[in-house]
Design an enzyme around this catalytic site. Structure first.
Site, PDB file in Angstrom:
ATOM      1  N   TYR A 127     -16.042  26.550  -9.366  1.00 46.76           N
ATOM      2  CA  TYR A 127     -16.187  28.002  -9.172  1.00 46.76           C
ATOM      3  C   TYR A 127     -14.981  28.724  -9.786  1.00 46.76           C
ATOM      4  O   TYR A 127     -15.125  29.670 -10.551  1.00 46.76           O
ATOM      5  CB  TYR A 127     -16.287  28.280  -7.670  1.00 46.76           C
TER       6      TYR A 127
ATOM      7  N   ASP B 281     -33.148  39.825 -10.119  1.00 44.69           N
ATOM      8  CA  ASP B 281     -32.718  38.567  -9.497  1.00 44.69           C
ATOM      9  C   ASP B 281     -33.710  37.483  -9.895  1.00 44.69           C
ATOM     10  O   ASP B 281     -34.785  37.799 -10.435  1.00 44.69           O
ATOM     11  CB  ASP B 281     -32.663  38.732  -7.954  1.00 44.69           C
TER      12      ASP B 281
ATOM     13  N   LEU C  83     -30.148  40.689  -5.215  1.00 43.82           N
ATOM     14  CA  LEU C  83     -30.618  40.430  -3.846  1.00 43.82           C
ATOM     15  C   LEU C  83     -29.602  39.630  -3.033  1.00 43.82           C
ATOM     16  O   LEU C  83     -29.886  39.191  -1.926  1.00 43.82           O
ATOM     17  CB  LEU C  83     -31.969  39.699  -3.879  1.00 43.82           C
ATOM     18  N   GLY C  84     -28.405  39.439  -3.572  1.00 40.84           N
ATOM     19  CA  GLY C  84     -27.369  38.700  -2.864  1.00 40.84           C
ATOM     20  C   GLY C  84     -26.569  39.592  -1.924  1.00 40.84           C
ATOM     21  O   GLY C  84     -26.936  40.742  -1.662  1.00 40.84           O
ATOM     22  N   GLN C  85     -25.458  39.035  -1.437  1.00 43.01           N
ATOM     23  CA  GLN C  85     -24.660  39.732  -0.420  1.00 43.01           C
ATOM     24  C   GLN C  85     -24.125  41.073  -0.938  1.00 43.01           C
ATOM     25  O   GLN C  85     -24.196  42.088  -0.243  1.00 43.01           O
ATOM     26  CB  GLN C  85     -23.493  38.835   0.041  1.00 43.01           C
TER      27      GLN C  85
ATOM     28  N   GLY D  52     -28.466  39.500 -10.037  1.00 41.33           N
ATOM     29  CA  GLY D  52     -28.141  38.898  -8.735  1.00 41.33           C
ATOM     30  C   GLY D  52     -28.173  39.931  -7.622  1.00 41.33           C
ATOM     31  O   GLY D  52     -27.423  39.861  -6.649  1.00 41.33           O
TER      32      GLY D  52
ATOM     33  N   LYS E  19     -14.540  31.293 -12.958  1.00 42.92           N
ATOM     34  CA  LYS E  19     -14.004  32.650 -12.761  1.00 42.92           C
ATOM     35  C   LYS E  19     -12.848  32.922 -13.728  1.00 42.92           C
ATOM     36  O   LYS E  19     -12.765  34.000 -14.320  1.00 42.92           O
ATOM     37  CB  LYS E  19     -13.552  32.848 -11.301  1.00 42.92           C
TER      38      LYS E  19
END
Ligand code: NAD
Ligand code: AKB
Length: 323
Positions: free
Chosen positions: A141, A34, A10-12, A8, A145
């Site tokens: 979500y 990604d 290329l995410g924030q 992941g 988690k």
């Protein structure tokens, strides 16, 4: 020397974590991966692999090809997007983590897993939420988690996998835009302040949440993985935080730099309900005690830095049409 895989990427978070890891002493290689493709402009920065975290064989191939010993597993759907597609969120967030843990177990890798304030729910004490407390989230979500925190603990206790992590609050950054969370307003507001001098907020004016500036988030992810294991009582799912504000308070801080800035409200009931089920603030004393966690940015310092960086970035983007 560490050989690291970031999923992941290329995410924030990944957009800044990969670069920080590549500069870190003791790190030999950082492979970004990604399901999005790396933009051509960034391809010279280091190795990149297309990798779907729900495909165990692909993870295995990349780990073996590059001799990976540490995985920062960032691939996930954030809270608002997850609520739109709960079945996909389950597959990616929990199925992906399980597959990464299996590859880690079979190949002797350490793993970083970012949990969230979303791992708490309405039954949790909402102010200075303790490290160890009730966790009954009401979002998919949050369910992924909590389950993710537990399965990381299980893989450590049962198989000796060095699985560590933190519970991040909302993250604010200027490099990559956020991926569809409930706290995204705290990034959008800065873009709109610079571009339009006004912002319409999807959370109500008094919605108080913990937040953190990205340089501190990157620091937390790296430091928890480098912490002396002998000093860790928890190892995984450490509460970490840096600041605390409402949309009104953030707007007031922005107005010190942009006096004509205006904020309006058009509340999105789905994201408001998610925010109302989360803590208003976290107690991060376990992280401070066990591995010396201490953030560098408060609201004042973050606001100054965000506005300076976005003024520069958006000038370039508007001219170069890169935004
Ligand atoms: P993001 O949405 O910005 O990035 C996630 C990346 O994962 C995207 O680039 C996406 O293309 C990729 N991805 C999606 N499905 C994938 C798959 N099947 N295989 C591989 N990659 C896939 O997310 P982020 O903000 O960078 O967050 C990273 C992690 O940190 C997530 O686990 C998130 O829950 C957690 N976290 C983030 C925040 C925050 O405010 N950003 C707060 C708390 C926790
Ligand atoms: C989200 O809002 O989904 C994320 C988070 C706090 O986990 N930013």
């Amino acid at each position: 020397m560490k050989r690291i895989l970031v999923t992941g990427a290329l995410g924030q978070i990944g957009s800044e974590l990969v670069a920080a890891l590549r500069r870190r002493p003791g790190v030999e290689l950082v492979v970004a991966s990604d399901i999005k493709m790396m933009p051509g402009t960034a391809s010279g920065d280091g190795p990149f692999e297309y990798l779907d975290c729900t495909n165990q064989r692909q993870i295995e191939q990349v780990v073996r090809k590059h001799g990976i010993d540490t995985i920062y597993h960032l691939a996930a759907l954030l809270s608002a997007v997850a609520e739109e597609r709960p079945q996909v969120a389950w597959d990616v967030n929990l199925g992906g983590l399980y597959r990464v843990l299996e590859v880690a177990r079979q190949n002797g890798c350490a793993i970083f897993f970012p949990s969230s304030i979303g791992a708490f729910g309405p039954g949790t004490p909402r102010d200075r939420t303790p490290q160890d407390t009730v966790q009954r989230p009401t979002t998919i979500y949050g369910v992924t988690k909590v389950a993710g925190e537990l399965v990381c603990d299980y893989y450590h206790q049962r198989f000796g996998v060095d699985a560590r992590g933190v519970r991040f609050p909302g993250l604010v950054s200027h490099v990559a835009v956020p991926g569809g969370g409930t706290t995204d307003y705290a990034v959008e507001i800065f873009y709109d302040a610079v571009r339009n001098r006004r912002y319409t907020c999807f959370l109500g004016p008094e919605t108080r949440l913990d937040m953190m500036y990205m340089p501190d988030s990157v620091k937390a992810a790296i430091e928890v993985m480098e912490a002396n294991p002998a000093k860790l009582e928890h190892r995984n799912a450490f509460n970490v935080t840096a600041m605390n504000f409402t949309p009104e308070e953030l707007a007031a801080e922005i107005r010190k730099h942009v006096p004509e800035f205006k904020i309006e409200y058009q509340v999105d009931p789905v994201r408001q309900a998610i925010a109302d089920s989360w803590p208003r603030s976290l107690d991060d004393s376990a992280a401070r005690r066990e591995w010396g966690w201490s953030p560098d940015y408060d609201l004042v310092a973050m606001t100054t830095d965000m506005l300076e960086n976005l003024e520069r970035k958006l000038r370039v983007d508007d001219r170069g049409k890169l935004d």
